[in-house]
Write an enzyme that holds these catalytic residues in place. Structure first.
Site, PDB file in Angstrom:
ATOM      1  N   ASP A 168     -10.454   3.368  -2.987  1.00 15.95           N
ATOM      2  CA  ASP A 168     -11.196   2.210  -2.481  1.00 15.95           C
ATOM      3  C   ASP A 168     -12.648   2.249  -2.958  1.00 15.95           C
ATOM      4  OD1 ASP A 168      -8.816   1.900  -1.289  1.00 15.95           O
ATOM      5  OD2 ASP A 168      -9.544   1.972   0.772  1.00 15.95           O
ATOM      6  N   ASP A 194       0.830  -1.201   0.000  1.00 16.39           N
ATOM      7  CA  ASP A 194       0.000   0.000   0.000  1.00 16.39           C
ATOM      8  C   ASP A 194       0.872   1.262   0.000  1.00 16.39           C
ATOM      9  OD1 ASP A 194      -2.397   1.389   0.065  1.00 16.39           O
ATOM     10  OD2 ASP A 194      -3.234   0.161   1.674  1.00 16.39           O
TER      11      ASP A 194
HETATM   12  C1  GLA Z   1      -5.928   1.439   1.499  1.00  9.41           C
HETATM   13  C2  GLA Z   1      -6.140   0.412   0.377  1.00  9.41           C
HETATM   14  C3  GLA Z   1      -7.213  -0.576   0.782  1.00  9.41           C
HETATM   15  C4  GLA Z   1      -6.859  -1.244   2.093  1.00  9.41           C
HETATM   16  C5  GLA Z   1      -6.623  -0.188   3.151  1.00  9.41           C
HETATM   17  C6  GLA Z   1      -6.079  -0.736   4.432  1.00  9.41           C
HETATM   18  O1  GLA Z   1      -7.021   2.266   1.641  1.00  9.41           O
HETATM   19  O2  GLA Z   1      -6.486   1.067  -0.793  1.00  9.41           O
HETATM   20  O3  GLA Z   1      -7.383  -1.527  -0.229  1.00  9.41           O
HETATM   21  O4  GLA Z   1      -5.722  -2.055   1.935  1.00  9.41           O
HETATM   22  O5  GLA Z   1      -5.679   0.777   2.716  1.00  9.41           O
HETATM   23  O6  GLA Z   1      -5.951   0.277   5.377  1.00  9.41           O
END
Ligand code: GLA
Length: 501
Positions: free
Chosen positions: A201, A136
């Protein structure tokens, strides 16, 4: 294909969650349908390291699961997952901190990233036995690091860990599409990213005890992630745009919307990582997730992304994905408008020979619809879609031979000029050789525009050429396109010819 803990469990993931989900992946029939990965996302580790920099794992959250296990050893859960015939995924951040530093999910935790520990952490993941790692970008973003630089360093650390352990770590890169990763992710470091996120997301995760308000999956969110994920010029076998873990079967979507969501991911050959709680799937959701013919569209060996080949301007769209058998297309007739409407897929728009008839099969209905001349029309409901496979006769490809064959050395260029195409986003078959053991890379500039990187997997030690298919944005009117390949790294592929739709 797999499952990830994030959408349904956020940072409350622990051993019990993973045991239950892994078992459910088998008992629901999902494993049999092809789902393999059980991915542990953020929350498995809360930032503590020992004096040597090794992860300190909560022994209560990750207890012993079998005789001989030690509590607090992530190898326990990996052995459990492998014991079911499945693969295991893990998660970290490219920066010093991870997304846990933000307080939106509960108490914030600092230092949940791998910066300063890349080699140590990726070696540890491989030693624990993991098969997949998602990296990430929350910490990298906060520190304003350069993602292409950090992820290249991570890819080298992954390659080193793979060499030391003999274990392959499938590399999932997650910087949300902020820095156009489709232009560099397929060529970072020694172990290029296999998938890269193209958007933010799709949903705020479900946080137990802080129930769903504002955290419901939404159909507009699904469409938005789908749209942001379309970069067909960067995608082919082994390298994929990732529009995010799915929300099929999660609160907020109807069964019909779940089917459209699945169709959108399938037509774009997206990774299918399920985010719903597998222990509570409805029969309808299970049927949607395990529909063999729809999965086959997603998993077709060419790995090409669907391309929008016709659009009315009022939300009526035809998307076409070339499948491996010549003359076969998966076609999505998508109605984004407020009313039911008729949508037509024309053979010419699909790159098929328009003077030959083609058969049509509706995948969700499981019905052969018969043979049609020149086109197929169907009424599609508002915010709904119909997914069909059209089997016709392949349209003509024109072949252009490279004047100089053989391998390309770093920086060397190979140019194809006066290339004609019949469609704007044209399929291009590249015949090449790569006698090496690892993929070779070339940058591709089309009509002078920014290079995308193309990967050429090994073709073996003989002289037989292999072929990959890519998609390139060409000018349909003229016959004056120029495609220039330049070798990246020590040696590039030996490109023999290109054949263009
Ligand atoms: C980010 C990523 C998600 C998830 C979260 C975890 O937002 O895009 O897919 O992994 O972090 O905190």
């Amino acid at each position: 294909m797999g499952w990830s803990s994030w959408n349904s469990f956020s940072n409350t993931v622990d051993s019990q969650v993973i045991v239950d989900q892994a078992k459910a992946m088998v008992s629901t029939g999902m494993a049999k349908a092809g789902y393999q990965y059980v991915n542990i996302d953020e929350g498995w580790w809360l930032g503590e390291r020992d004096a040597d920099g090794h992860f300190v794992i909560d022994a209560k959250a990750w207890p012993a699961l079998a005789a001989g296990d030690h509590a607090g050893d992530m190898a326990n859960i990996v052995r459990f997952i492998h014991g079911l015939g499945l693969k295991a995924g893990i998660y970290t951040d490219a920066g010093k901190d991870g997304c846990s530093m933000y307080p939106d999910l509960g108490p914030p935790f600092q230092h949940t990233g791998s910066e300063g520990h890349y080699e140590q952490d990726f070696l540890q993941f491989a030693r624990w036995g993991f098969d997949y790692v998602k990296v990430d970008w929350c910490g990298g973003d906060k520190e304003k690091l350069d993602p292409a630089v950090q992820y290249a360093e991570i890819a080298r650390a992954i390659a080193k860990a793979e060499a030391a352990t003999g274990r392959r770590l499938y590399f999932s890169l997650c910087e949300w599409g902020n820095n156009s990763p489709w232009t560099w992710a397929p060529n970072v470091g020694g172990a290029p990213a296999a998938i890269w996120r193209t958007s933010g997301d799709i949903v705020a995760p479900i946080v137990p005890h802080r129930e769903h308000s504002g955290r419901l999956a939404s159909f507009p969110g699904v469409l938005s992630n789908f749209d942001q994920g379309i970069h067909p010029e960067a995608q082919h076998t082994g390298f994929y745009n990732d529009p995010d873990m799915m929300v099929v079967g999660m609160p907020g979507l109807t069964d019909a919307q779940n089917r459209v969501h699945m169709s959108l991911w399938a037509i774009s050959a997206a990774p299918l990582l399920v985010g719903a709680d597998l222990t509570t799937l409805s029969d309808a959701t299970r049927a949607t997730l395990t529909h063999i013919e729809v999965l086959a569209v997603d998993q077709d060996p060419l790995g090409l992304q669907g391309v929008k080949v016709a659009s009315s301007g009022s939300g009526l769209e035809v998307w076409s994905k070339a499948l491996a058998p010549p003359g076969e297309r998966a076609v999505l007739l998508l109605n984004r408008s407020g009313d039911a409407a008729s949508i037509t897929a024309r053979w010419a728009d699909l790159g098929l020979d328009e003077s030959s008839s083609a058969t049509v099969r509706d995948l969700w209905a499981g019905k052969d619809l018969g043979s049609f001349k020149t086109s197929y029309s169907v009424t599609v409901g508002s915010n709904d879609a119909v997914l069909v496979v059209v089997r016709g006769r392949e349209g003509k490809l024109t072949t252009y031979s490279a004047s100089a064959g053989g391998g390309m050395r770093e920086g060397e260029e190979l140019s194809f000029a006066h290339v004609a195409s019949r469609v704007p986003m044209a399929r291009v078959r590249i015949a090449y050789t790569n006698p090496g053991k690892t993929p070779r890379y070339a940058a591709l500039r089309v009509n002078g525009s920014i290079a995308t990187r193309v990967a050429f997997p090994p073709t073996g030690s003989g002289n037989a050429a292999g072929a990959i298919w890519i998609e390139a944005l060409l000018d349909r009117e003229g016959a004056n396109n120029t495609l220039v390949f330049s070798a990246m790294g020590d040696s590039g592929p030996g490109i023999e010819s290109i054949s263009v739709e």
